[in-house]
Scaffold this motif. Structure first.
Motif, PDB file in Angstrom:
ATOM      1  N   GLU A  20       0.825  -1.205   0.000  1.00  0.00           N
ATOM      2  CA  GLU A  20       0.000   0.000   0.000  1.00  0.00           C
ATOM      3  C   GLU A  20       0.859   1.255   0.000  1.00  0.00           C
ATOM      4  O   GLU A  20       0.575   2.219  -0.717  1.00  0.00           O
ATOM      5  CB  GLU A  20      -0.950   0.000   1.202  1.00  0.00           C
ATOM      6  N   TYR A  21       1.915   1.255   0.804  1.00  0.00           N
ATOM      7  CA  TYR A  21       2.837   2.396   0.858  1.00  0.00           C
ATOM      8  C   TYR A  21       3.408   2.694  -0.527  1.00  0.00           C
ATOM      9  O   TYR A  21       3.377   3.836  -0.997  1.00  0.00           O
ATOM     10  CB  TYR A  21       3.948   2.102   1.858  1.00  0.00           C
ATOM     11  N   GLU A  23       2.283   1.798  -3.442  1.00  0.00           N
ATOM     12  CA  GLU A  23       1.217   2.225  -4.358  1.00  0.00           C
ATOM     13  C   GLU A  23       0.863   3.696  -4.172  1.00  0.00           C
ATOM     14  O   GLU A  23       0.622   4.407  -5.149  1.00  0.00           O
ATOM     15  CB  GLU A  23      -0.039   1.397  -4.130  1.00  0.00           C
ATOM     16  N   ARG A  24       0.842   4.156  -2.936  1.00  0.00           N
ATOM     17  CA  ARG A  24       0.407   5.527  -2.637  1.00  0.00           C
ATOM     18  C   ARG A  24       1.527   6.555  -2.716  1.00  0.00           C
ATOM     19  O   ARG A  24       1.250   7.760  -2.817  1.00  0.00           O
ATOM     20  CB  ARG A  24      -0.246   5.552  -1.254  1.00  0.00           C
ATOM     21  N   ALA A  27       1.843   9.514  -5.641  1.00  0.00           N
ATOM     22  CA  ALA A  27       0.905  10.637  -5.545  1.00  0.00           C
ATOM     23  C   ALA A  27       1.371  11.674  -4.539  1.00  0.00           C
ATOM     24  O   ALA A  27       1.059  12.863  -4.686  1.00  0.00           O
ATOM     25  CB  ALA A  27      -0.487  10.135  -5.187  1.00  0.00           C
ATOM     26  N   THR A  28       2.143  11.266  -3.516  1.00  0.00           N
ATOM     27  CA  THR A  28       2.645  12.237  -2.535  1.00  0.00           C
ATOM     28  C   THR A  28       3.811  13.033  -3.101  1.00  0.00           C
ATOM     29  O   THR A  28       4.066  14.153  -2.656  1.00  0.00           O
ATOM     30  CB  THR A  28       3.080  11.560  -1.214  1.00  0.00           C
ATOM     31  N   ALA A  73       0.002  14.293   3.352  1.00  0.00           N
ATOM     32  CA  ALA A  73      -0.166  13.111   2.500  1.00  0.00           C
ATOM     33  C   ALA A  73       0.942  12.089   2.751  1.00  0.00           C
ATOM     34  O   ALA A  73       0.665  10.890   2.852  1.00  0.00           O
ATOM     35  CB  ALA A  73      -0.183  13.516   1.032  1.00  0.00           C
ATOM     36  N   TYR A  74       2.190  12.560   2.875  1.00  0.00           N
ATOM     37  CA  TYR A  74       3.269  11.601   3.117  1.00  0.00           C
ATOM     38  C   TYR A  74       3.237  11.103   4.557  1.00  0.00           C
ATOM     39  O   TYR A  74       3.408   9.909   4.812  1.00  0.00           O
ATOM     40  CB  TYR A  74       4.658  12.168   2.796  1.00  0.00           C
ATOM     41  N   ILE A  77       1.040   8.109   5.129  1.00  0.00           N
ATOM     42  CA  ILE A  77       1.451   6.773   4.691  1.00  0.00           C
ATOM     43  C   ILE A  77       2.776   6.313   5.281  1.00  0.00           C
ATOM     44  O   ILE A  77       3.087   5.118   5.242  1.00  0.00           O
ATOM     45  CB  ILE A  77       1.496   6.660   3.147  1.00  0.00           C
TER      46      ILE A  77
END
Length: 113
Positions: A20-21, A23-24, A27-28, A73-74, A77
């Motif tokens: 998940e990290y 993947e996300r 975007a950050t 955002a960062y 995650i």
């Protein structure tokens, strides 16, 4: 002047949080002009020990690198990684394209007894 985030991450077992990290993460980076330069690619140790993986991110400047790290955002995650992977992470400012180590050499010679 460009800036970099360099992570020396110790090997970790696969975990859904890590997936998940990763993947996300992109975007950050986008709002701060960040991009992957190295992402857990094989490395060759020439001196010392360097177990684990290397991740290197590039940013337009140190202000953008800091703003990304501190961004909500960062920070949202980051625990997905830090709960499962130990390591060292640094932010470092690069040098200009026309950099020369001459000034450093002079400072070293001046400091000599």
């Amino acid at each position: 002047m460009p800036a970099y985030v360099i992570a020396h991450l110790q090997d970790a077992a696969p975990h859904p949080d890590i997936a998940e990290y990763v993947e996300r993460l992109p975007a950050t980076l986008a709002p701060y002009g960040g991009r992957f330069l190295v992402h857990a690619t094989p490395h060759e140790v020439k001196e010392g020990a360097w177990p684990g993986a290397v991740v290197m991110l590039g940013f337009p400047g140190i202000a953008e690198a800091r703003a990304w790290w501190d961004s909500p955002a960062y920070q949202e995650i980051a625990p997905l990684r830090s709960r499962h992977i130990e390591g060292d992470i640094i932010l470092v400012e690069g040098v200009p394209d026309d950099y020369s180590p001459t000034g450093l050499v002079q400072a070293i010679r001046t400091a000599l007894p």
